[in-house]
Write a protein that holds these residues in place. Sequence first.
Motif, PDB file in Angstrom:
ATOM      1  N   ALA A  16       0.835  -1.206   0.000  1.00 35.33           N
ATOM      2  CA  ALA A  16       0.000   0.000   0.000  1.00 35.33           C
ATOM      3  C   ALA A  16       0.866   1.250   0.000  1.00 35.33           C
ATOM      4  O   ALA A  16       0.575   2.238  -0.685  1.00 35.33           O
ATOM      5  CB  ALA A  16      -0.929  -0.011   1.208  1.00 35.33           C
ATOM      6  N   MET A  18       4.171   1.355  -0.994  1.00 33.53           N
ATOM      7  CA  MET A  18       4.980   1.385  -2.218  1.00 33.53           C
ATOM      8  C   MET A  18       4.167   1.837  -3.427  1.00 33.53           C
ATOM      9  O   MET A  18       4.667   2.524  -4.312  1.00 33.53           O
ATOM     10  CB  MET A  18       5.548  -0.008  -2.510  1.00 33.53           C
ATOM     11  CG  MET A  18       6.662  -0.426  -1.586  1.00 33.53           C
ATOM     12  SD  MET A  18       7.032  -2.193  -1.835  1.00 33.53           S
ATOM     13  CE  MET A  18       7.914  -2.120  -3.383  1.00 33.53           C
ATOM     14  N   ALA A  19       2.908   1.418  -3.476  1.00 30.99           N
ATOM     15  CA  ALA A  19       2.064   1.774  -4.621  1.00 30.99           C
ATOM     16  C   ALA A  19       1.872   3.284  -4.707  1.00 30.99           C
ATOM     17  O   ALA A  19       1.678   3.850  -5.772  1.00 30.99           O
ATOM     18  CB  ALA A  19       0.719   1.072  -4.521  1.00 30.99           C
ATOM     19  N   ASN A  20       1.952   3.929  -3.564  1.00 27.94           N
ATOM     20  CA  ASN A  20       1.749   5.384  -3.489  1.00 27.94           C
ATOM     21  C   ASN A  20       2.981   6.203  -3.855  1.00 27.94           C
ATOM     22  O   ASN A  20       2.911   7.429  -3.841  1.00 27.94           O
ATOM     23  CB  ASN A  20       1.419   5.766  -2.044  1.00 27.94           C
ATOM     24  CG  ASN A  20      -0.046   5.623  -1.727  1.00 27.94           C
ATOM     25  OD1 ASN A  20      -0.842   5.327  -2.596  1.00 27.94           O
ATOM     26  ND2 ASN A  20      -0.393   5.850  -0.476  1.00 27.94           N
ATOM     27  N   ALA A  21       4.110   5.546  -4.138  1.00 30.06           N
ATOM     28  CA  ALA A  21       5.384   6.272  -4.223  1.00 30.06           C
ATOM     29  C   ALA A  21       5.318   7.483  -5.146  1.00 30.06           C
ATOM     30  O   ALA A  21       4.623   7.485  -6.162  1.00 30.06           O
ATOM     31  CB  ALA A  21       6.480   5.325  -4.695  1.00 30.06           C
ATOM     32  N   LYS A  22       6.039   8.487  -4.766  1.00 29.70           N
ATOM     33  CA  LYS A  22       6.116   9.730  -5.541  1.00 29.70           C
ATOM     34  C   LYS A  22       7.060   9.542  -6.715  1.00 29.70           C
ATOM     35  O   LYS A  22       8.077   8.870  -6.591  1.00 29.70           O
ATOM     36  CB  LYS A  22       6.652  10.819  -4.610  1.00 29.70           C
ATOM     37  CG  LYS A  22       6.788  12.180  -5.241  1.00 29.70           C
ATOM     38  CD  LYS A  22       7.413  13.153  -4.240  1.00 29.70           C
ATOM     39  CE  LYS A  22       7.913  14.388  -4.962  1.00 29.70           C
ATOM     40  NZ  LYS A  22       8.954  14.074  -5.941  1.00 29.70           N
ATOM     41  N   SER A  23       6.755  10.141  -7.871  1.00 31.59           N
ATOM     42  CA  SER A  23       7.695  10.091  -8.990  1.00 31.59           C
ATOM     43  C   SER A  23       8.795  11.129  -8.759  1.00 31.59           C
ATOM     44  O   SER A  23       8.607  12.103  -8.031  1.00 31.59           O
ATOM     45  CB  SER A  23       6.981  10.318 -10.319  1.00 31.59           C
ATOM     46  OG  SER A  23       6.279  11.531 -10.317  1.00 31.59           O
ATOM     47  N   GLN A  24       9.961  10.891  -9.399  1.00 33.68           N
ATOM     48  CA  GLN A  24      11.129  11.758  -9.205  1.00 33.68           C
ATOM     49  C   GLN A  24      10.830  13.211  -9.582  1.00 33.68           C
ATOM     50  O   GLN A  24      10.066  13.470 -10.487  1.00 33.68           O
ATOM     51  CB  GLN A  24      12.261  11.309 -10.134  1.00 33.68           C
ATOM     52  CG  GLN A  24      12.936  10.028  -9.775  1.00 33.68           C
ATOM     53  CD  GLN A  24      14.182   9.855 -10.641  1.00 33.68           C
ATOM     54  OE1 GLN A  24      15.201  10.490 -10.418  1.00 33.68           O
ATOM     55  NE2 GLN A  24      14.087   8.994 -11.634  1.00 33.68           N
ATOM     56  N   ARG A 101      -2.177   9.230   0.023  1.00 31.98           N
ATOM     57  CA  ARG A 101      -1.016   9.269  -0.881  1.00 31.98           C
ATOM     58  C   ARG A 101      -0.347  10.638  -0.981  1.00 31.98           C
ATOM     59  O   ARG A 101       0.881  10.734  -0.852  1.00 31.98           O
ATOM     60  CB  ARG A 101      -1.421   8.781  -2.279  1.00 31.98           C
ATOM     61  CG  ARG A 101      -0.406   9.057  -3.377  1.00 31.98           C
ATOM     62  CD  ARG A 101      -0.933   8.654  -4.760  1.00 31.98           C
ATOM     63  NE  ARG A 101      -2.274   9.122  -5.042  1.00 31.98           N
ATOM     64  CZ  ARG A 101      -2.583  10.363  -5.418  1.00 31.98           C
ATOM     65  NH1 ARG A 101      -1.631  11.264  -5.562  1.00 31.98           N
ATOM     66  NH2 ARG A 101      -3.833  10.709  -5.640  1.00 31.98           N
ATOM     67  N   GLN A 105       3.581  11.420  -0.222  1.00 29.42           N
ATOM     68  CA  GLN A 105       4.488  11.956  -1.237  1.00 29.42           C
ATOM     69  C   GLN A 105       5.113  13.266  -0.790  1.00 29.42           C
ATOM     70  O   GLN A 105       6.252  13.568  -1.151  1.00 29.42           O
ATOM     71  CB  GLN A 105       3.762  12.125  -2.572  1.00 29.42           C
ATOM     72  CG  GLN A 105       3.373  10.772  -3.170  1.00 29.42           C
ATOM     73  CD  GLN A 105       2.895  10.874  -4.608  1.00 29.42           C
ATOM     74  OE1 GLN A 105       2.720  11.982  -5.131  1.00 29.42           O
ATOM     75  NE2 GLN A 105       2.685   9.733  -5.250  1.00 29.42           N
TER      76      GLN A 105
END
Lengths: 130, 404
Positions: A16, A18-24, A101, A105
């Motif tokens: 849950a 990891m799926a939310n991770a922010k993009s660079q 999320r 982030q």
Amino acid sequence: MKKQTTQSPFDAATIAKMANAKSQGKRPEYFSDPMAEQHFSITMALMAELAVARERIDSLERVLVSKGLIGSNEVEEYEPDAATGQTRQLAQVEYSARVLRPLQQAVEAMSGDQSSMSDMADKLSDPDNG
Amino acid sequence: MKSKKPVFDIPPPISAAQKHGVYPELNHDERARMNFLAACYRVVASTIAPGNKLAYETQALAQFTQQHERAPKTRHEVRKLMNSNPFHNMWGAVRRNLMEVRQQTGRAIVLRQIEELAQRAAKLNDQDSNLTLNSSITIPPYVANIDHHCMPGSYYTELVTGDVAPAANYDTGFFVTTGGTIGGLCDGAGLAIANWVKTNASDFSPKRILDIGVAAGHSLVPIAQAFPDAEIIAIDISAPMLRYAHARAKSLGVNNIQFIQMSGEDLSQFSDSSFDWVLSSIFLHELSAKALPKILKEAYRVIKPGGLTVHLEQPQYDDSMPVFEQFMRDWDAYNNNEPFWTAMHSIDMKQALIDSGLQSENIFLAAMRGIINTTLFAESRLGQEEDYGRSAAWHAYGAWKEKS
């Protein structure tokens, strides 16, 4: 209930997150107030989740009606046993992680490279520096 | 009887996407989440996005003209102006958030079955000489430093041995972000390219074809099916994409593609004049100004005399395109993590192809529209609202190499 495939080295709560991770890179700003930004993102996530819930209820009702199985007050009176209660709470944890999320982030944005896409656009346009 | 046709076409549910051997399992709520996204994208594109032009014309333009005594001359001036327009920002916030929800949804699906997906791919790929990975490849900075489409870890990050998760995530979301408009296998661009070649070069029967930046193979599979006797080589820098693409193609019965982990910047494994056709599909905008000419030069080198090159992309910006349209098409560069998009689309592609070695008189521009399987979708939804840069209408920049 059909068990879904779970073949992963990561447990459900970790997935849950990891799926939310922010993009660079630095996220674009759409509002002048950062809190409004996050508030709006939470609202959009809730919009998605409400749509999902409605579709699930719709599926359920259609199945029950088609089988003639639904009792008039059964859902209203349902209470889970201990194990089911625990399973449902895990679903609640995953659900909250999804909706929150943007705040996760924001935490991730406070470390690491935050180059903007404008910076990247300039960099990648430079034939000597891409 | 009154027509019941809705004001815009309803995108198909994700259950209409065509499955294959490495397609991830989606549970009920995951499908519902994807269905919401497809529907919401369509509502935003049809009902809300047109407000950007109105906001520009009725609000922002007057403000700019008053200050500068002229209209904006470049897309960058329009962007700076519109970045303070409340309506545009609200629309942008909705679109950015939808993309973030789309990534969250796709990642949650593939992360929970990441090992199962890797195993399914490995089973299809086992000992197959058509898949060659190179673990010592250097990921170029234009991929390593940018999570394209807000996709954390980009195309290449591997979390488990034999990982295909980035590709499986990309694949499931592709059907949703395109709203089904490029088909159940998201192959409308490849079908368009194959159809163009068959129609416009009916005598051309390529024996050896190179696809640069194949990704998950959405565009290449229909080309391989259209030219079943051709030997096709597909390269990409990402191992997860190649594992998935090979397994996907194989499970769809396509066996004439060799997938090799390689950068398009260095095709030294291939000798001069060794391909009849070199192509790329919706790929050039994810490069850099340094890499693009290198790739075009390498492509030129490996094409046989009399051979073909075709690069499919969204239309280039030129003086005939209004600056507002250029600005809207540029949105994804800054807001969907595709930063080379803006520079790439203002390159003079004809000149870039000339610089690669091709001759001016052999260069062509062809407009191509996405082709979808009409047995799956009752009618084509193409050519309706213009959702700048996101509709299935591309330009192919191509050339025939001089016959020596």
